[in-house]
Design an enzyme around this catalytic site. Structure first.
Site, PDB file in Angstrom:
ATOM      1  N   GLU A  51       0.844  -1.420  -0.185  1.00  0.00           N
ATOM      2  CA  GLU A  51      -0.099   0.083  -0.004  1.00  0.00           C
ATOM      3  C   GLU A  51       0.966   1.369   0.000  1.00  0.00           C
ATOM      4  OE1 GLU A  51      -2.708  -0.548   3.223  1.00  0.00           O
ATOM      5  OE2 GLU A  51      -3.877  -2.005   2.015  1.00  0.00           O
ATOM      6  N   GLU A 166      -4.879  -8.341  -1.632  1.00  0.00           N
ATOM      7  CA  GLU A 166      -5.401  -8.467  -0.198  1.00  0.00           C
ATOM      8  C   GLU A 166      -6.573  -7.928  -0.180  1.00  0.00           C
ATOM      9  OE1 GLU A 166      -2.845  -6.124   2.839  1.00  0.00           O
ATOM     10  OE2 GLU A 166      -4.771  -5.695   3.525  1.00  0.00           O
ATOM     11  N   TYR A 171     -11.620  -2.986   6.684  1.00  0.00           N
ATOM     12  CA  TYR A 171     -10.136  -2.715   6.783  1.00  0.00           C
ATOM     13  C   TYR A 171      -9.885  -2.505   8.343  1.00  0.00           C
ATOM     14  CZ  TYR A 171     -11.160   2.218   5.981  1.00  0.00           C
ATOM     15  OH  TYR A 171     -11.718   3.579   5.949  1.00  0.00           O
TER      16      TYR A 171
END
Ligand code: NAG
Ligand code: NAG
Length: 366
Positions: A51, A166, A171
């Site tokens: 990320e 992913e 989250y």
């Protein structure tokens, strides 16, 4: 050793934050790869960083899209001399679909290096999500334009495929008391359906263990999504049909049946999977096919509670038997008309669909 023993494939992520000025410093990666190859470890895939578009938020630093393209070129160089030169290179693991970041990364070297474009996907913040968010078709639909954009981007690059690198429901560790319960299967099964329908090749689930969205709980027992995933793997093949849904709250997907030695379905068979988001069962009719019988694998929550930790297959609770997976037997119906509560799989063994007849369904990775 764990991965080897249970037959998993491992993807590793190398640390992109080890840097010399603006450039990635690969010296630690080289040591790790040397150590791993000395031990004889194999990696299905290697990625660099996780990320990177959130580095500013999390670490008060940035790695630009242009720089990341260069860093990936360096990664390719590093792998050349190692046992991992044929491992897939995956990236850039962007959190959410950031069109400009990905396009710039690809055009500045990324595309010449990566085999698989990965994006990460969550529907919402796990901490603030509510039970009703897990049955909301509008939230499910948010994934569609992201995937359409990903697919249109990779179409310009011959041979490039896309994965969800992913992904889970919420989250930040998932949604306590919900993200690992029966109802989480709505978002998960829909994500698998939408991803296949729009052409992604793999979906990597967060997580196997740990967090409020794991497939295995803290007692090492399977959660409802474990059973759902296992049935999906056994029943759903790689060839995908475009099935229109008749209503927002009834979502339908169809693939050729996965041919394996668990159920021994014949070539030509198709598997439909369906999610009924209404609180009451609907009547589902599969017509236009010459149906002699259908096998149903219907999954409902134990006790009718959407937050149940136990899932039932055709009315019987799924549990390990002496630490082994039990037989998960379908119920055979002599008709294509059925009651549809919750979600499940419908195999039409005698469909004899031409596209599903060839034995080989081709490789999953392009
Ligand atoms: C972020 O990094 C900049 C430059 O290194 C520094 O001036 C600033 O104080 C940092 N901000 C925080 C919140 O740490
Ligand atoms: C479903 O989610 C959307 C946002 O995508 C929201 O506007 C809508 O109110 C939600 N519906 C329900 C019933 O919560």
């Amino acid at each position: 050793m764990y991965v080897h023993k249970i037959g998993l494939k491992l993807v590793i992520g190398l640390n992109l934050m080890l840097r010399d000025g603006t450039k990635w410093n690969p010296s630690n990666a080289k040591q790790l790869l040397k150590y791993s190859s000395d031990k004889g470890y194999t990696f299905a895939g290697i990625e660099l960083g996780n990320e990177p578009n959130l580095y500013y938020r999390h670490w008060n630093t940035t790695v630009s899209d242009v720089q990341l393209g260069s860093d990936y070129k360096e990664l390719k160089q590093v792998l050349q001399g190692t046992a991992y030169k044929d491992s897939l290179i995956l990236g850039p693991d962007i959190a959410g679909y950031k069109d400009k970041y990905i396009k710039t990364f690809l055009s500045h070297g990324g595309a010449s290096v990566i085999d698989v474009l990965t994006i990460n996907h969550y529907y919402f913040d796990g901490h603030t999500a509510k039970l009703k968010d897990f049955s909301n078709y509008s939230i499910m639909d948010h994934l569609i334009p992201e995937l359409q954009t990903v697919m249109s981007t990779i179409r310009s690059y011959n041979g490039l495929v896309a994965w969800l690198g992913e992904t889970s429901s919420g989250y930040g560790g998932g949604t306590p008391g919900i993200g690992n319960r029966y109802v989480a299967g709505n978002l998960w099964l829909d994500k698998l359906g939408v991803s296949a329908k729009y052409g992604l090749k793999r979906v990597l689930r967060q997580s196997l263990f740990g967090g409020h969205y794991s497939l295995i709980d803290n007692n090492n027992d399977p959660t409802p999504d474990y059973w759902l995933t296992l049935l999906y793997k056994r029943l759903v093949g790689n060839k995908v049909f475009d099935v229109p849904s008749s209503s927002n709250n009834l979502r339908l997907y169809a693939h050729c049946t996965n041919l394996n030695n668990v159920y021994n379905y014949m070539p030509g068979s198709i598997t439909v999977y369906a999610l009924n988001l209404n609180s009451d069962p609907v009547i589902l009719t599969i017509s236009d096919l010459n149906i002699k019988s259908v096998d149903i694998f219907w999954l409902t929550p134990e006790g009718g509670d959407l937050k149940s930790q136990k899932v039932q297959l055709n009315g019987k609770t799924l549990e390990l038997v002496h630490n082994h997976i039990p037989h998960m037997t379908p119920k055979t119906l002599g008709t294509g008309t059925m009651r549809a509560p919750g979600f499940g799989f419908i195999v039409i063994p005698d469909a004899n669909i031409a596209a599903c007849r060839p034995q080989s369904h081709g490789p999953i990775i392009g």
